[in-house]
Scaffold this active site. Structure first.
Site, PDB file in Angstrom:
ATOM      1  N   ARG A  11     -90.112  14.554  84.903  1.00  0.00           N
ATOM      2  CA  ARG A  11     -90.219  13.875  86.188  1.00  0.00           C
ATOM      3  C   ARG A  11     -91.460  13.001  86.184  1.00  0.00           C
ATOM      4  O   ARG A  11     -92.475  13.346  85.569  1.00  0.00           O
ATOM      5  CB  ARG A  11     -90.296  14.889  87.336  1.00  0.00           C
ATOM      6  CG  ARG A  11     -88.976  15.581  87.652  1.00  0.00           C
ATOM      7  CD  ARG A  11     -87.946  14.593  88.129  1.00  0.00           C
ATOM      8  NE  ARG A  11     -86.806  15.265  88.745  1.00  0.00           N
ATOM      9  CZ  ARG A  11     -85.607  14.728  88.845  1.00  0.00           C
ATOM     10  NH1 ARG A  11     -85.381  13.528  88.357  1.00  0.00           N
ATOM     11  NH2 ARG A  11     -84.629  15.379  89.426  1.00  0.00           N
ATOM     12  N   HIS A  57     -84.083   5.874  83.499  1.00  0.00           N
ATOM     13  CA  HIS A  57     -83.765   7.244  83.930  1.00  0.00           C
ATOM     14  C   HIS A  57     -82.317   7.592  83.566  1.00  0.00           C
ATOM     15  O   HIS A  57     -81.510   7.930  84.442  1.00  0.00           O
ATOM     16  CB  HIS A  57     -83.993   7.417  85.434  1.00  0.00           C
ATOM     17  CG  HIS A  57     -84.112   8.859  85.844  1.00  0.00           C
ATOM     18  ND1 HIS A  57     -84.720   9.252  87.005  1.00  0.00           N
ATOM     19  CD2 HIS A  57     -83.705  10.010  85.244  1.00  0.00           C
ATOM     20  CE1 HIS A  57     -84.679  10.571  87.124  1.00  0.00           C
ATOM     21  NE2 HIS A  57     -84.052  11.054  86.058  1.00  0.00           N
ATOM     22  N   GLU A  81     -88.960   4.816  91.367  1.00  0.00           N
ATOM     23  CA  GLU A  81     -87.880   4.145  90.640  1.00  0.00           C
ATOM     24  C   GLU A  81     -86.676   3.891  91.554  1.00  0.00           C
ATOM     25  O   GLU A  81     -86.445   4.659  92.484  1.00  0.00           O
ATOM     26  CB  GLU A  81     -87.449   4.984  89.433  1.00  0.00           C
ATOM     27  CG  GLU A  81     -86.930   6.364  89.777  1.00  0.00           C
ATOM     28  CD  GLU A  81     -86.647   7.211  88.548  1.00  0.00           C
ATOM     29  OE1 GLU A  81     -85.585   7.878  88.565  1.00  0.00           O
ATOM     30  OE2 GLU A  81     -87.458   7.235  87.600  1.00  0.00           O
TER      31      GLU A  81
END
Length: 315
Positions: free
Chosen positions: A234, A281, A263
């Site tokens: 994370r 991601h 993000e």
């Protein structure tokens, strides 16, 4: 017979959406122009929430659903769920561990290889004519035989280590305690000491208030101007201000990142750095894994409404 009413926080692929719609009465929060008004209207009827790891469910959302009993998270991370609010309201939380472990580990190792060997730049070197015009691409750094540190030896960290062993790397790790399933790897309790002995530092620990910015200026400095940090956990586990500063002034050699604060609107300073590999991601972003994740979300919902034990409860 009426279907159980669930609140869907964000969109899912069609292969998940269709069976979800068939089994449940789905209220799509992400399609609402006025989310607060939408929650005020449908919240009292909502019995479960289907969300994504990065979207979670905050205290206000939980409070707006007084009959809520389950939050089913599409993703292994659940730090965006207010666990205290859920616990106080008697709401169970599930996530989708295990099914994405291998893919996340694969991407972490791939990012290490890609960044260490300069593969993005090398591809551009071929395409823009530099190879033909200027000759061979500048020399890069090897991976095999070097030292890797793993910060957080859970499911994903362990799989990363197994892959790194295939490169004959010297592996060490930090966690709350030594793990009996990794007897051949060195346990180093202090993250700073782990970074100091590592060429590559993989961040694979779960995010929590305790781990926020665990990779701070001291860890980054210890990793050093030849070191690389790879984050597949994370964004909150790394102090981005310290990271950007160290990448810019050479205190840290390089980074490979799949996650970012805020993000997809990442800090624009990352885009100006040529020593960081940026990924959107997508560590779990394979068709096979995303299908398995969606199924596990639905299976947890189905088990809950059938009065059966949850498959993957967050404890």
């Amino acid at each position: 017979m009426s279907k159980p009413i669930i609140l869907q926080v964000g969109p899912y692929p069609a292969w998940d959406q269709e069976p979800l719609d068939q089994a449940f009465d789905v209220k799509r929060l992400f399609e609402a122009d006025d989310r607060a008004a939408f929650l005020a209207r449908v919240g009292p009827d909502v019995q479960a929430i289907a969300t994504r790891g990065e979207l979670g469910a905050d205290a206000a959302m939980i409070a707006a659903c007084p009959n809520l009993r389950l939050i089913s998270v599409y993703g292994v991370g659940y730090d965006a769920v207010d666990l205290d609010a859920a616990r106080a309201a008697g709401v169970a939380v599930t996530n989708t561990p295990d099914v994405l472990t291998q893919d996340v580990a694969d991407l972490g190792v791939a990012m290490m290889l890609c960044q260490s060997r300069g593969m993005i730049g090398a591809a551009a070197w071929v395409r823009d004519g530099s190879w033909a015009r200027d000759g061979l691409y500048p020399l890069q750094r090897r991976v095999f035989g070097r030292k890797a540190g793993i910060l957080g030896l859970g499911r994903i960290g362990f799989e990363v280590g197994k892959r790194l062993a295939g490169f004959d790397m010297e592996i060490a790790y930090s966690d709350v305690a030594a793990k009996d399933y990794a007897p051949d790897w060195e346990f180093i309790n202090d993250p700073v000491a782990l970074a100091a002995r590592s060429d590559f530092l993989f961040v694979t620990l779960a995010a929590s208030a305790e781990t926020r910015h665990i990779v701070g200026a001291d860890v980054i400095k210890a990793l050093g101007p030849e070191g690389m940090v790879i984050n597949i956990s994370r964004a909150s586990n790394i102090d981005e201000e310290a990271l950007i500063a160290a990448l810019a002034d050479g205190t840290l050699g390089s980074a490979a990142l799949d996650v970012f604060e805020g993000e997809p609107a990442l800090d624009p300073r990352f885009l100006q750095l040529d020593n960081v590999l940026l990924q959107p991601h997508h560590a779990s972003g394979t068709i096979e894994t995303r299908q398995a994740m969606g199924k596990l979300v639905r299976d947890n919902l189905t088990a809950h409404f059938a009065g059966q034990p949850l498959l993957t409860p967050v404890t």
